[in-house]
Write a protein that holds these residues in place. Structure first.
Motif, PDB file in Angstrom:
ATOM      1  N   ARG A 173      36.794  38.489  41.865  1.00  0.00           N
ATOM      2  CA  ARG A 173      37.855  38.066  40.940  1.00  0.00           C
ATOM      3  C   ARG A 173      37.253  37.304  39.760  1.00  0.00           C
ATOM      4  N   LEU A 174      36.283  36.451  40.027  1.00  0.00           N
ATOM      5  CA  LEU A 174      35.639  35.716  38.940  1.00  0.00           C
ATOM      6  C   LEU A 174      34.866  36.651  38.025  1.00  0.00           C
ATOM      7  N   VAL A 175      34.292  37.696  38.591  1.00  0.00           N
ATOM      8  CA  VAL A 175      33.607  38.695  37.770  1.00  0.00           C
ATOM      9  C   VAL A 175      34.599  39.328  36.795  1.00  0.00           C
ATOM     10  N   LEU A 176      35.747  39.765  37.303  1.00  0.00           N
ATOM     11  CA  LEU A 176      36.744  40.426  36.456  1.00  0.00           C
ATOM     12  C   LEU A 176      37.336  39.470  35.427  1.00  0.00           C
ATOM     13  N   VAL A 177      37.609  38.243  35.856  1.00  0.00           N
ATOM     14  CA  VAL A 177      38.168  37.243  34.939  1.00  0.00           C
ATOM     15  C   VAL A 177      37.178  36.925  33.816  1.00  0.00           C
ATOM     16  N   THR A 178      35.905  36.811  34.156  1.00  0.00           N
ATOM     17  CA  THR A 178      34.888  36.453  33.171  1.00  0.00           C
ATOM     18  C   THR A 178      34.611  37.603  32.207  1.00  0.00           C
ATOM     19  N   LEU A 179      34.559  38.835  32.725  1.00  0.00           N
ATOM     20  CA  LEU A 179      34.268  39.991  31.880  1.00  0.00           C
ATOM     21  C   LEU A 179      35.473  40.417  31.043  1.00  0.00           C
ATOM     22  N   HIS A 180      36.684  40.275  31.607  1.00  0.00           N
ATOM     23  CA  HIS A 180      37.895  40.783  30.947  1.00  0.00           C
ATOM     24  C   HIS A 180      39.014  39.734  30.986  1.00  0.00           C
ATOM     25  N   PRO A 181      38.829  38.587  30.330  1.00  0.00           N
ATOM     26  CA  PRO A 181      39.824  37.506  30.451  1.00  0.00           C
ATOM     27  C   PRO A 181      41.220  37.885  29.979  1.00  0.00           C
ATOM     28  N   GLN A 182      41.322  38.618  28.861  1.00  0.00           N
ATOM     29  CA  GLN A 182      42.647  38.995  28.370  1.00  0.00           C
ATOM     30  C   GLN A 182      43.315  40.012  29.296  1.00  0.00           C
ATOM     31  N   ARG A 183      42.531  40.984  29.731  1.00  0.00           N
ATOM     32  CA  ARG A 183      43.087  42.001  30.630  1.00  0.00           C
ATOM     33  C   ARG A 183      43.476  41.385  31.980  1.00  0.00           C
ATOM     34  N   TYR A 184      42.691  40.405  32.430  1.00  0.00           N
ATOM     35  CA  TYR A 184      43.035  39.814  33.722  1.00  0.00           C
ATOM     36  C   TYR A 184      44.295  38.955  33.614  1.00  0.00           C
ATOM     37  N   ALA A 185      44.565  38.435  32.440  1.00  0.00           N
ATOM     38  CA  ALA A 185      45.838  37.738  32.230  1.00  0.00           C
ATOM     39  C   ALA A 185      46.998  38.721  32.434  1.00  0.00           C
ATOM     40  N   GLU A 186      46.780  39.992  32.055  1.00  0.00           N
ATOM     41  CA  GLU A 186      47.783  41.029  32.291  1.00  0.00           C
ATOM     42  C   GLU A 186      47.933  41.305  33.793  1.00  0.00           C
ATOM     43  N   VAL A 187      46.826  41.224  34.529  1.00  0.00           N
ATOM     44  CA  VAL A 187      46.877  41.385  35.997  1.00  0.00           C
ATOM     45  C   VAL A 187      47.793  40.321  36.603  1.00  0.00           C
ATOM     46  N   ILE A 188      47.606  39.091  36.162  1.00  0.00           N
ATOM     47  CA  ILE A 188      48.404  37.975  36.677  1.00  0.00           C
ATOM     48  C   ILE A 188      49.869  38.165  36.318  1.00  0.00           C
ATOM     49  N   ALA A 189      50.124  38.605  35.090  1.00  0.00           N
ATOM     50  CA  ALA A 189      51.503  38.839  34.655  1.00  0.00           C
ATOM     51  C   ALA A 189      52.137  39.986  35.441  1.00  0.00           C
ATOM     52  N   TRP A 190      51.365  41.048  35.674  1.00  0.00           N
ATOM     53  CA  TRP A 190      51.872  42.200  36.445  1.00  0.00           C
ATOM     54  C   TRP A 190      52.303  41.753  37.837  1.00  0.00           C
ATOM     55  N   ARG A 191      51.462  40.929  38.463  1.00  0.00           N
ATOM     56  CA  ARG A 191      51.772  40.510  39.832  1.00  0.00           C
ATOM     57  C   ARG A 191      53.028  39.645  39.887  1.00  0.00           C
ATOM     58  N   SER A 192      53.277  38.872  38.827  1.00  0.00           N
ATOM     59  CA  SER A 192      54.451  37.995  38.828  1.00  0.00           C
ATOM     60  C   SER A 192      55.753  38.771  38.705  1.00  0.00           C
ATOM     61  N   THR A 193      55.670  40.020  38.269  1.00  0.00           N
ATOM     62  CA  THR A 193      56.888  40.821  38.084  1.00  0.00           C
ATOM     63  C   THR A 193      56.969  42.002  39.044  1.00  0.00           C
ATOM     64  N   HIS A 194      55.993  42.149  39.912  1.00  0.00           N
ATOM     65  CA  HIS A 194      55.988  43.247  40.887  1.00  0.00           C
ATOM     66  C   HIS A 194      55.780  42.679  42.293  1.00  0.00           C
ATOM     67  N   ASP A 195      56.236  43.430  43.245  1.00  0.00           N
ATOM     68  CA  ASP A 195      56.064  43.040  44.643  1.00  0.00           C
ATOM     69  C   ASP A 195      54.775  43.672  45.158  1.00  0.00           C
ATOM     70  N   GLY A 196      53.645  43.054  44.804  1.00  0.00           N
ATOM     71  CA  GLY A 196      52.370  43.629  45.197  1.00  0.00           C
ATOM     72  C   GLY A 196      51.318  42.567  45.394  1.00  0.00           C
ATOM     73  N   THR A 197      50.171  42.987  45.888  1.00  0.00           N
ATOM     74  CA  THR A 197      49.055  42.087  46.134  1.00  0.00           C
ATOM     75  C   THR A 197      48.195  41.965  44.878  1.00  0.00           C
TER      76      THR A 197
END
Length: 279
Positions: free
Chosen positions: A145-169
């Protein structure tokens, strides 16, 4: 190695790396021939790393017979393997800078990693297997997770947003947004940094402990991860306990009384370790 692996390995070259002595410790975790005196001397040149390591060595987690004031004393009282793993833990929690990613809380991330490490160490003691290896693997289990956050900080913010609006892991969110998940990222980092095979296998299979060749350590970390989530030690909002493999749970062979003891010991150890490592 396929093209995706090659691309990942190239991207990883841009990541920050731990101090050279920590890389040396990581790659020697399953070797008994390391020169203790030389490594102690190298660690002593990093004052912040030394201070955090010595705070851990003097904690109630280890309760040394006398105060530990130097890395050499830590090795004498606690043994080389334990000291090595404390140094790795102290270094890894300050290696990555993730503040460019909106919504990602690195302190919360490490609190969960420490909770899994504490539980893994407790389980390893009950099972009479290597506690230090279990602790380090638990701490690093989600390093992808730290690898993805560090390499793609803006895109990983989208990951966090996606999870907050979907019923997923987290895995679902990463795959949906990035097309890759932290398990693959962690496995790539483990290759790049030459982690020992046991840790590499466990990082790759801690969400799929029933897969062929996963190994016992992956099952132990899988269960420790579920326990850490269930006890809500990290303090995450809307905590979700991941799906648990009953085969991995049953393979540990603990009865109800032993599990209650594991829960208590994990909670007791967690706060002290978290206070030191996230200071």
């Amino acid at each position: 190695m396929n093209q995706d692996d090659h691309d990942f390995d190239n991207a990883l070259k841009d990541l920050p790396t731990p101090p050279a002595v920590v890389m040396e410790l990581l790659t020697s975790i399953d070797r008994a021939d390391a020169d203790v005196a030389v490594l102690a001397k190298k660690v002593a040149t990093d004052q912040a790393l030394t201070a955090k390591t010595l705070r851990l060595a003097n904690s109630s987690l280890y309760s040394p017979a006398a105060p530990v004031n130097t890395i050499q004393q830590a090795i004498t009282f606690l043994g080389f393997q334990t000291t090595r793993n404390l140094i790795i833990a102290a270094a890894m929690t300050t290696c990555f800078t993730t503040r460019r990613c909106a919504g990602f809380d690195d302190k919360l991330f490490w609190r969960h990693g420490i909770a899994v490490a504490a539980c893994a160490r407790v389980l390893a003691r009950h099972l009479r297997v290597n506690q230090d290896l279990a602790f380090t693997t638990g701490l690093l289990h989600d390093i992808g997770r730290l690898v993805l956050v560090t390499l793609h900080p803006q895109r990983y913010a989208e990951v966090i947003a996606w999870r907050s609006t979907h019923d997923g892991t987290v895995l679902d969110a990463e795959r949906a947004v990035l097309g890759v998940d932290h398990v693959l990222a962690g496995a790539a980092l483990a290759r790049q940094w030459h982690f020992p095979e046991a840790i590499r296998q466990a990082l790759a299979a801690h969400h799929t402990p029933d897969s062929p060749g996963a190994g016992a350590l992956a099952g132990l970390i899988h269960v420790a991860d579920a326990v850490a989530h269930a006890l809500d030690l990290a303090g995450e909002q809307n905590e979700v306990v991941p799906a648990l493999s009953l085969d991995a749970w049953n393979a540990l062979g603990l009865d109800q009384g032993e599990w209650l003891q594991v829960f208590r010991e994990t909670e007791l150890q967690f706060e002290e370790i978290a206070t030191i490592l996230t200071a």
